[in-house]
Every structure is written in structure tokens, then in C-alpha cells.
Enzyme design. Sequence first.
Site, PDB file in Angstrom:
ATOM      1  N   GLN A  71       0.791  -1.347   0.054  1.00 53.41           N
ATOM      2  CA  GLN A  71       0.014  -0.248   0.148  1.00 53.41           C
ATOM      3  C   GLN A  71       0.721   1.245   0.135  1.00 53.41           C
ATOM      4  O   GLN A  71       1.684   1.419   0.894  1.00 53.41           O
ATOM      5  CB  GLN A  71      -0.816   0.068   1.392  1.00 53.41           C
ATOM      6  N   HIS A  78      -8.633   1.773  -1.013  1.00 53.03           N
ATOM      7  CA  HIS A  78      -8.831   1.498  -2.379  1.00 53.03           C
ATOM      8  C   HIS A  78      -9.034   0.326  -2.687  1.00 53.03           C
ATOM      9  O   HIS A  78      -8.317  -0.720  -2.099  1.00 53.03           O
ATOM     10  CB  HIS A  78      -8.047   2.408  -3.124  1.00 53.03           C
TER      11      HIS A  78
HETATM   12  P1  AMP Z   1      -1.420   1.040  -3.735  1.00 52.45           P
HETATM   13  O1  AMP Z   1      -0.050   0.852  -3.871  1.00 52.45           O
HETATM   14  O2  AMP Z   1      -2.117  -0.246  -3.600  1.00 52.45           O
HETATM   15  O3  AMP Z   1      -1.761   2.014  -2.502  1.00 52.45           O
HETATM   16  O4  AMP Z   1      -2.111   1.759  -4.731  1.00 52.45           O
HETATM   17  C1  AMP Z   1      -2.033   3.190  -5.218  1.00 52.45           C
HETATM   18  C2  AMP Z   1      -2.012   3.188  -6.613  1.00 52.45           C
HETATM   19  O5  AMP Z   1      -2.406   4.512  -6.827  1.00 52.45           O
HETATM   20  C3  AMP Z   1      -1.236   2.873  -7.528  1.00 52.45           C
HETATM   21  O6  AMP Z   1      -1.413   1.694  -8.438  1.00 52.45           O
HETATM   22  C4  AMP Z   1      -0.611   4.009  -8.251  1.00 52.45           C
HETATM   23  O7  AMP Z   1      -0.415   3.889  -9.565  1.00 52.45           O
HETATM   24  C5  AMP Z   1      -1.988   4.865  -8.269  1.00 52.45           C
HETATM   25  N1  AMP Z   1      -1.938   6.159  -8.216  1.00 52.45           N
HETATM   26  C6  AMP Z   1      -0.866   7.176  -7.909  1.00 52.45           C
HETATM   27  N2  AMP Z   1      -1.137   8.299  -8.265  1.00 52.45           N
HETATM   28  C7  AMP Z   1      -2.339   8.307  -8.949  1.00 52.45           C
HETATM   29  C8  AMP Z   1      -3.074   9.196  -9.860  1.00 52.45           C
HETATM   30  N3  AMP Z   1      -2.910  10.609  -9.545  1.00 52.45           N
HETATM   31  N4  AMP Z   1      -4.076   9.088 -10.351  1.00 52.45           N
HETATM   32  C9  AMP Z   1      -4.654   7.736 -10.451  1.00 52.45           C
HETATM   33  N5  AMP Z   1      -3.758   6.694  -9.669  1.00 52.45           N
HETATM   34  C10 AMP Z   1      -2.889   6.977  -9.293  1.00 52.45           C
END
Ligand code: AMP
Length: 112
Positions: free
Chosen positions: A92, A98
Site C-alpha cells: 500500500q 481503495h
Molecule cells: P497502492 O500501492 O495499493 O496503495 O495503490 C496506489 C495506486 O495509486 C497505484 O497503483 C498508483 O499507480 C495509483 N496512483 C498514484 N497516483 C495516482 C493518480 N494521480 N491517479 C491515479 N492513480 C494513481
Amino acid sequence: MPDCLFCQIIAGDIPAEVVAETSTAFAFRDVNPQAPLHVLVVPRTHAADVGELAEVEPGTVPELVRVARQVATEAGHDSYRLVVNTGAEAGQTVLHAHLHVLAGRALAWPPG
Ligand code: AMP
């Protein structure tokens, strides 16, 4: 939460490709897609992770799952994977609850 990336996306302060919205849930494409369909489904209410959301707003957890299914099926995918990384060691990186919705390619098991 002013410093939270996903709260800023929900507020429209940071651009994102929005694919679904309900009164409690918000879905947008992941900026770094790991599959042909890679959407994040998040609660409008800030909670650090899905477990915390289950404590503070339990009715929204099934709504996230419902919206995830809607997003996958509307994109034509009967098969999809929901991923919920909880905590740094589990991958995370954004501390706003999410679900990742991944579909459109064969997905290996177990995940890395
Ligand atoms: P996690 O690593 O499970 O916390 O997932 C966070 C996710 O957010 C990752 O897959 C990123 O690629 C995504 N993410 C980060 N910044 C953005 C953004 N500005 N718009 C859309 N997705 C994003």
C-alpha cells in the site's frame, strides 16, 4: 484530508479519468495500469485502508465491491481481480482505502 492524494482526486483538484461515481464511492483509472483494465474504487470518506473503512462506515465496503463489479462488467470483463493492499509491506502506497480492479489479461496466482 487536504494532504491525501485520493481526497484531492475526489474533490477534482487533481485530474483523473473518472469511470464511475455514486454518493459514497468514486472510481478512476490507475495512472500506472498493470492490466488493460486497472481502475481504483475508493470511498468518498477518508479512511486509511479498507479495514478502517469497515469500522467507520461499514455500508460503504460492499458499495465499493458493487461498483468494482459494475466497472468490470461494463468494460466487458466477466473475470476480474480485486486487490486490496493494506500496509506498506503489502504494497500500500496511498493511505486512502481503495480496491484495485484488474482485468483484461491472464492474472497469475499467487500474486507476488
Ligand atoms: P497502492 O500501492 O495499493 O496503495 O495503490 C496506489 C495506486 O495509486 C497505484 O497503483 C498508483 O499507480 C495509483 N496512483 C498514484 N497516483 C495516482 C493518480 N494521480 N491517479 C491515479 N492513480 C494513481
